[in-house]
Motif scaffolding. Structure first.
Motif, short mmCIF file in Angstrom:
data_model
loop_
_atom_site.label_atom_id
_atom_site.label_comp_id
_atom_site.label_asym_id
_atom_site.label_seq_id
_atom_site.Cartn_x
_atom_site.Cartn_y
_atom_site.Cartn_z
N LEU A 258 0.86 -1.18 0.00
CA LEU A 258 0.00 0.00 0.00
C LEU A 258 0.89 1.23 0.00
O LEU A 258 1.95 1.24 0.64
CB LEU A 258 -0.92 0.03 1.22
CG LEU A 258 -1.94 -1.11 1.35
CD1 LEU A 258 -2.64 -1.01 2.70
CD2 LEU A 258 -2.97 -1.04 0.21
N ALA B 49 -2.67 0.49 -4.24
CA ALA B 49 -2.51 -0.88 -3.76
C ALA B 49 -1.81 -1.69 -4.85
O ALA B 49 -2.10 -1.52 -6.04
CB ALA B 49 -3.85 -1.51 -3.41
N GLU C 177 -3.94 7.20 -3.41
CA GLU C 177 -3.76 5.93 -2.70
C GLU C 177 -3.52 4.83 -3.73
O GLU C 177 -4.21 4.78 -4.76
CB GLU C 177 -5.00 5.59 -1.87
CG GLU C 177 -5.56 6.75 -1.07
CD GLU C 177 -4.64 7.21 0.03
OE1 GLU C 177 -3.78 6.41 0.44
OE2 GLU C 177 -4.79 8.36 0.49
N HIS D 75 0.59 5.66 0.14
CA HIS D 75 -0.16 6.91 0.23
C HIS D 75 0.77 8.04 -0.21
O HIS D 75 1.88 8.18 0.31
CB HIS D 75 -0.63 7.16 1.67
CG HIS D 75 -1.12 8.55 1.91
ND1 HIS D 75 -2.38 8.97 1.54
CD2 HIS D 75 -0.51 9.64 2.46
CE1 HIS D 75 -2.53 10.24 1.87
NE2 HIS D 75 -1.42 10.67 2.43
#
Length: 267
Positions: free
Chosen positions: A144, A157, A155, A146
């Motif tokens: 992940l 993933a 964001e 940010h």
């Protein structure tokens, strides 16, 4: 498996490798060029990158200094300072990264970065990842990230799989991002050849939509296509050369191509 197992959160620099928007220059959870871990050691790296842009845009350049303490392939910590010049704007970035084993098959990684100037770079970046050795020569990656710009946040993933066969390795990564009011996807393929101890050549190819800085204080979504070749080659005991070549098409904004060159000392 011969010294192929380290997991590194910023393959971009440790492999002279470059993520999607920055010529395979984004921070992604993926393997770096492998290095044999003979015991605790310090590693100092200095590198520079230079890219030429079309459409009459000024060249991009950056210089990076990195110092790390490595206890084993899956346990290390590094600090990093980078100066970047893009669109005639100067930025600096400071970063801290590390990895730690979580049991026999899991490795956790993290990286935090901050740009006090953030004219074209992200203001803050926080990334975390896991590598899972699911079977001999098979690894699963998840991460992940940010990213905060001056007026926007993104964001991301990531999920991927990696496999080694002989002196070769292949990694396939899928990225799903949310930012600027949209969800976007991207993919990346890496093919590596480990031709000697602590020596390798890796081909990177990526394509997808992502948020990227397109000028001073400006962030936009762009279809990014990138191709890079990067490697590491020992020069002498304790010394190695890092190099890379890249070509990137950043939507309708520009195309760029360039090179990275660095030297690493282990002591």
């Amino acid at each position: 498996m011969k010294a192929h197992t380290p997991f590194h959160p910023h393959a971009r620099r440790s492999a002279a490798a470059l993520g999607l928007a920055a010529a395979l220059g984004a921070t992604l959870p993926a393997t770096a060029v492998a290095q044999a871990a003979a015991g605790p050691a310090w590693r100092a790296t200095a590198s520079t990158e230079y890219s030429l842009l079309d459409r009459g845009l000024p060249a991009w350049q950056s210089q990076t200094l990195r110092l790390g303490r490595h206890w084993q392939a899956r346990q290390w910590v590094e600090v990093e300072a980078t100066h970047t010049r893009r669109y005639d704007q100067d930025d600096t970035e400071l970063a801290l990264a590390g990895a730690v084993p979580v049991g026999d098959t899991l490795t956790a990684t993290a990286r935090v970065a901050h740009s006090p100037t953030h004219r074209v770079l992200a203001r803050d970046t926080l990334a975390a990842g896991l590598q899972w050795a699911v079977a001999p020569a098979w690894l699963v990656h998840a991460g992940l990230r940010h990213t905060r710009y001056t007026d926007n946040r993104v964001e991301q993933a990531t999920l991927g799989v990696e496999h080694y066969f002989g002196a070769l390795g292949a990694t396939l990564l899928a990225h799903q991002s949310r930012g600027l009011g949209r969800s976007t996807g991207a993919g990346e393929l890496r093919l590596a050849w480990y031709y000697a101890d602590a020596a390798s050549v890796t081909l990177f190819a990526g394509s997808g939509d992502e948020a990227t800085a397109v000028g001073a204080g400006a962030v936009a979504l762009a279809r990014v296509r990138s191709l890079a070749l990067a490697g590491r080659h020992p020069l002498a005991p304790g010394w190695s050369l890092e190099w890379g070549l890249h070509r990137v098409r950043q939507g309708d904004f520009h195309r760029r191509g360039g090179a990275t060159l660095g030297v690493q000392h282990t002591f």
